[in-house]
Design a protein around this motif. Structure first.
Motif, PDB file in Angstrom:
ATOM      1  N   VAL A  79       0.849  -1.199   0.000  1.00 45.51           N
ATOM      2  CA  VAL A  79       0.000   0.000   0.000  1.00 45.51           C
ATOM      3  C   VAL A  79       0.878   1.240   0.000  1.00 45.51           C
ATOM      4  O   VAL A  79       2.094   1.150   0.152  1.00 45.51           O
ATOM      5  CB  VAL A  79      -0.921   0.035   1.234  1.00 45.51           C
ATOM      6  N   ALA A  80       0.260   2.390  -0.147  1.00 50.96           N
ATOM      7  CA  ALA A  80       1.017   3.641  -0.182  1.00 50.96           C
ATOM      8  C   ALA A  80       1.379   4.084   1.237  1.00 50.96           C
ATOM      9  O   ALA A  80       0.673   3.768   2.193  1.00 50.96           O
ATOM     10  CB  ALA A  80       0.181   4.722  -0.863  1.00 50.96           C
ATOM     11  N   VAL A  81       2.503   4.802   1.344  1.00 48.01           N
ATOM     12  CA  VAL A  81       2.860   5.418   2.627  1.00 48.01           C
ATOM     13  C   VAL A  81       3.166   6.884   2.374  1.00 48.01           C
ATOM     14  O   VAL A  81       3.773   7.238   1.357  1.00 48.01           O
ATOM     15  CB  VAL A  81       4.076   4.749   3.316  1.00 48.01           C
ATOM     16  N   LYS A  82       2.786   7.708   3.332  1.00 44.27           N
ATOM     17  CA  LYS A  82       2.901   9.147   3.118  1.00 44.27           C
ATOM     18  C   LYS A  82       2.951   9.843   4.462  1.00 44.27           C
ATOM     19  O   LYS A  82       2.396   9.369   5.437  1.00 44.27           O
ATOM     20  CB  LYS A  82       1.650   9.596   2.333  1.00 44.27           C
ATOM     21  N   CYS A  83       3.605  11.003   4.490  1.00 45.89           N
ATOM     22  CA  CYS A  83       3.667  11.799   5.710  1.00 45.89           C
ATOM     23  C   CYS A  83       2.272  12.109   6.231  1.00 45.89           C
ATOM     24  O   CYS A  83       1.401  12.522   5.477  1.00 45.89           O
ATOM     25  CB  CYS A  83       4.408  13.102   5.415  1.00 45.89           C
ATOM     26  N   ASN A  84       2.081  11.922   7.561  1.00 45.70           N
ATOM     27  CA  ASN A  84       0.782  12.264   8.150  1.00 45.70           C
ATOM     28  C   ASN A  84       0.924  13.309   9.254  1.00 45.70           C
ATOM     29  O   ASN A  84       0.048  13.464  10.099  1.00 45.70           O
ATOM     30  CB  ASN A  84       0.094  11.003   8.697  1.00 45.70           C
ATOM     31  N   LEU A  85       2.064  13.999   9.263  1.00 46.74           N
ATOM     32  CA  LEU A  85       2.350  15.051  10.252  1.00 46.74           C
ATOM     33  C   LEU A  85       2.315  14.536  11.688  1.00 46.74           C
ATOM     34  O   LEU A  85       2.033  15.283  12.619  1.00 46.74           O
ATOM     35  CB  LEU A  85       1.383  16.238  10.116  1.00 46.74           C
ATOM     36  N   CYS A  86       2.680  13.230  11.848  1.00 49.11           N
ATOM     37  CA  CYS A  86       2.819  12.647  13.184  1.00 49.11           C
ATOM     38  C   CYS A  86       1.692  13.055  14.130  1.00 49.11           C
ATOM     39  O   CYS A  86       1.912  13.845  15.060  1.00 49.11           O
ATOM     40  CB  CYS A  86       4.157  13.065  13.795  1.00 49.11           C
ATOM     41  N   PRO A  87       0.482  12.522  13.942  1.00 45.03           N
ATOM     42  CA  PRO A  87      -0.654  12.973  14.744  1.00 45.03           C
ATOM     43  C   PRO A  87      -0.503  12.751  16.243  1.00 45.03           C
ATOM     44  O   PRO A  87      -1.078  13.456  17.038  1.00 45.03           O
ATOM     45  CB  PRO A  87      -1.838  12.169  14.185  1.00 45.03           C
ATOM     46  N   GLY A  88       0.318  11.789  16.652  1.00 44.92           N
ATOM     47  CA  GLY A  88       0.436  11.530  18.082  1.00 44.92           C
ATOM     48  C   GLY A  88       1.442  12.426  18.788  1.00 44.92           C
ATOM     49  O   GLY A  88       1.656  12.299  19.992  1.00 44.92           O
ATOM     50  N   ARG A  89       2.103  13.320  18.064  1.00 45.94           N
ATOM     51  CA  ARG A  89       3.172  14.113  18.659  1.00 45.94           C
ATOM     52  C   ARG A  89       2.861  15.599  18.571  1.00 45.94           C
ATOM     53  O   ARG A  89       2.146  16.032  17.696  1.00 45.94           O
ATOM     54  CB  ARG A  89       4.470  13.879  17.890  1.00 45.94           C
ATOM     55  N   GLU A  90       3.520  16.355  19.454  1.00 52.26           N
ATOM     56  CA  GLU A  90       3.366  17.809  19.393  1.00 52.26           C
ATOM     57  C   GLU A  90       4.140  18.377  18.229  1.00 52.26           C
ATOM     58  O   GLU A  90       3.676  19.286  17.541  1.00 52.26           O
ATOM     59  CB  GLU A  90       3.902  18.419  20.691  1.00 52.26           C
ATOM     60  N   ILE A  91       5.358  17.870  18.062  1.00 53.85           N
ATOM     61  CA  ILE A  91       6.204  18.299  16.957  1.00 53.85           C
ATOM     62  C   ILE A  91       6.551  17.056  16.154  1.00 53.85           C
ATOM     63  O   ILE A  91       6.958  16.048  16.731  1.00 53.85           O
ATOM     64  CB  ILE A  91       7.507  18.950  17.461  1.00 53.85           C
ATOM     65  N   PRO A  92       6.418  17.099  14.820  1.00 56.50           N
ATOM     66  CA  PRO A  92       6.743  15.915  14.017  1.00 56.50           C
ATOM     67  C   PRO A  92       8.150  15.420  14.292  1.00 56.50           C
ATOM     68  O   PRO A  92       9.076  16.206  14.559  1.00 56.50           O
ATOM     69  CB  PRO A  92       6.590  16.404  12.584  1.00 56.50           C
ATOM     70  N   ALA A  93       8.325  14.098  14.177  1.00 53.69           N
ATOM     71  CA  ALA A  93       9.592  13.460  14.522  1.00 53.69           C
ATOM     72  C   ALA A  93      10.761  14.019  13.730  1.00 53.69           C
ATOM     73  O   ALA A  93      11.868  14.204  14.263  1.00 53.69           O
ATOM     74  CB  ALA A  93       9.479  11.951  14.298  1.00 53.69           C
ATOM     75  N   CYS A  94      10.531  14.294  12.438  1.00 51.96           N
ATOM     76  CA  CYS A  94      11.630  14.779  11.597  1.00 51.96           C
ATOM     77  C   CYS A  94      12.131  16.138  12.077  1.00 51.96           C
ATOM     78  O   CYS A  94      13.335  16.388  12.151  1.00 51.96           O
ATOM     79  CB  CYS A  94      11.185  14.874  10.140  1.00 51.96           C
ATOM     80  N   VAL A  95      11.211  17.000  12.436  1.00 50.81           N
ATOM     81  CA  VAL A  95      11.581  18.351  12.890  1.00 50.81           C
ATOM     82  C   VAL A  95      12.389  18.269  14.175  1.00 50.81           C
ATOM     83  O   VAL A  95      13.413  18.935  14.339  1.00 50.81           O
ATOM     84  CB  VAL A  95      10.316  19.205  13.116  1.00 50.81           C
ATOM     85  N   GLU A  96      11.924  17.390  15.082  1.00 52.26           N
ATOM     86  CA  GLU A  96      12.609  17.263  16.358  1.00 52.26           C
ATOM     87  C   GLU A  96      14.009  16.705  16.184  1.00 52.26           C
ATOM     88  O   GLU A  96      14.935  17.060  16.914  1.00 52.26           O
ATOM     89  CB  GLU A  96      11.806  16.354  17.279  1.00 52.26           C
ATOM     90  N   ALA A  97      14.157  15.815  15.175  1.00 51.95           N
ATOM     91  CA  ALA A  97      15.452  15.160  15.013  1.00 51.95           C
ATOM     92  C   ALA A  97      16.481  16.034  14.304  1.00 51.95           C
ATOM     93  O   ALA A  97      17.679  15.789  14.416  1.00 51.95           O
ATOM     94  CB  ALA A  97      15.270  13.855  14.229  1.00 51.95           C
TER      95      ALA A  97
END
Lengths: 170, 158, 169
Positions: A117-135
């Protein structure tokens, strides 16, 4: 609405964002366990290297207004929230036809090998700040509203201008 | 990994060479091209979906998802046409009691439509490669607008 | 006459009107026609072929065969169908000879172009099969109300629309 915005001049191509993204979308949320996981956790952000400029550009879903991927999806696995503009993807409605992947202007829709199936960014709904930004160690990725980032860039540009004008007759 | 025939719409000129090539090869063309009024020509053929809906109502098991691809066995086909009703893209037709659906020319090296397309709009690819190709294309575009200071910054850091 | 005549019993309740039977019949003695928003499948009451292809290919197992000799017991026919069947006793014969039967099914018009393209029962069966594979919400299978031509057209429009955006980009 806050978005993941990119300042490519600060990106050094370390790919921490890619790893953080994949780990965030794993079951274990732990790097060492995620490596062994099946189905393989998949990154949704892609760092593209431009050899001529020796530069790296991170690319992720832009959650476009009137998103093309949402337009072509036959089963509405891809849906856009009217208010927040976030484009979400439902795995169980996806039939793997790849119409979305073809029309995406940024090429940021990937494929989950095992589930097909397809995979796509979902803006990390469970987090305050998306994981990529934090990293991101250099703040090349920021989680801001567009007008806020524009404000930051204006300030920086004004500073450069002012420096350049120092000592010159007005 | 399934390979299917896709179309780069920015290159399609609507010449229908693909339809002709397919018709020469098979009883009837499995690719159908029409011009969307005022917009663009768009060809439609089987997308080789990885969770195909056409296999769901097939009573005889003629259409099956096996070995990572969609297989059609004309011997088992009952000619009921329920698969045609299931396909969201209308990609198959019933002719002479069997389904006419793009099978990606298994006996050829590349499908005849891809080989014939004069603008190389049609191409054979795996789904995973789309994203990469588009990103690379974008990077090419971005080179035109990239801030030269990025390059300068890099040199300084070395 | 040594010819064994097979009586064809087509169950109206089970038939979805898919035309598999008309497609596979080698002699083409099963006829189908469409008119007035209905699809009509005409079954001859009997057939001398030995193939039973129609019964084998019917996705709903709606066709049954009986040898004519067995048909002198009317209950046999009625019992197989679980209900009464209008057979006809030919004058002077005490065996039932089935007349031609026409099964009529309502057709669904395409929401866009209005052309009829499938029977309601066919659509129902396909919808059910799809929902078992992919849990679409109600109304999530919009294409089921469109004929294959309009499905292609809709998909084309969507792709062309996105191309327009790309050109600007």
């Amino acid at each position: 609405m806050k978005e993941v915005l990119i300042r490519p001049e600060l990106c050094m191509g370390c790919r921490s964002c890619e790893i953080a993204c994949a780990v965030e979308h794993s079951e274990s949320k732990n790097l060492f366990a995620a490596i062994m996981e099946k189905p393989t956790p998949q990154k949704r952000i892609y760092v593209e290297y431009v050899p001529e400029y020796n530069a790296a550009i991170p690319m992720t879903c832009r959650h476009c207004e009137d998103a093309p991927c949402t337009t072509v999806c036959p089963t509405k696995a891809l849906k856009q929230d009217e208010i927040t503009r976030v484009v979400t993807h439902s795995t169980d409605l996806c039939i793997g036809c790849w119409a979305c992947s073809m029309v995406c202007n940024y090429g940021v829709i990937g494929r989950q090998k095992e589930a097909r199936v397809a995979v796509k960014c979902n803006l990390c709904p469970g987090r305050e700040i998306p994981a990529c930004v934090e990293a991101c160690p250099t703040n090349a990725l920021v989680f801001l509203e567009v007008k806020k980032l524009s404000g930051v860039k204006r300030t920086e540009a004004a500073l450069k201008l002012a420096r350049g004008m120092q000592g010159k007759a007005l | 990994m399934p390979t299917a025939v896709y179309c780069d719409l920015s290159r399609c000129i609507g010449c229908r060479a693909c339809e002709l090539a397919c018709q020469r090869e098979n009883k009837t063309s499995r690719i159908s091209l029409e011009v969307v009024e005022g917009l663009a020509p768009v060809p439609v053929s089987c997308r080789q979906c990885e969770t195909p809906l056409c296999t769901a109502p097939c009573p005889g098991g003629a259409l099956r998802y096996e070995n990572g691809r969609l297989e059609y066995d004309a011997e088992k086909c009952t000619g009921c046409g329920l698969c045609i009703l299931a396909c969201p893209f209308g990609a198959a037709v019933l002719k002479g009691g069997v389904i006419e659906r793009c099978d990606f020319c298994p006996e050829k090296e590349i499908p005849v439509c891809v080989a014939t397309c004069p603008t190389a709009a049609l191409f054979c690819a795996e789904a995973e490669s789309f994203g990469k190709n588009i990103r690379h294309r974008n990077v090419e575009k971005m080179k035109k607008i990239l801030d030269p200071s990025i390059a300068a910054g890099r040199e300084g850091r070395r | 006459m040594n010819e064994r005549i097979r009586l064809i019993i087509a169950d109206e309740k089970k038939c979805i009107g898919c035309r598999a039977c008309t497609s596979v019949c080698p002699e083409g003695i099963i006829h189908f026609s469409e008119e007035g928003g209905m699809r009509n499948i005409q079954f001859p009451g009997s057939c001398t072929l030995n193939c039973e292809l129609c019964a084998l290919n019917c996705p709903e197992n709606a066709i049954m065969f009986l040898l004519r000799e067995e048909s002198n017991i009317e209950e046999n026919i009625e019992g197989k169908l679980g209900g009464k069947l209008e057979g006809e006793k030919k004058a002077g014969e005490n065996r039932v000879l089935l007349p031609d039967r026409i099964i009529s099914l309502k057709l669904m018009p395409c929401r866009k172009c209005g052309a009829t393209f499938a029977t309601l029962k066919e659509i129902e069966k396909v919808r059910k099969a799809i929902s078992e594979k992919v849990p679409l919400p109600s109304g999530g299978d919009f294409w089921m109300e469109l004929c294959p031509g309009c499905r292609r057209g809709t998909f084309r429009e969507k792709e062309a629309k996105t191309l327009l955006m790309t050109r600007k980009f």
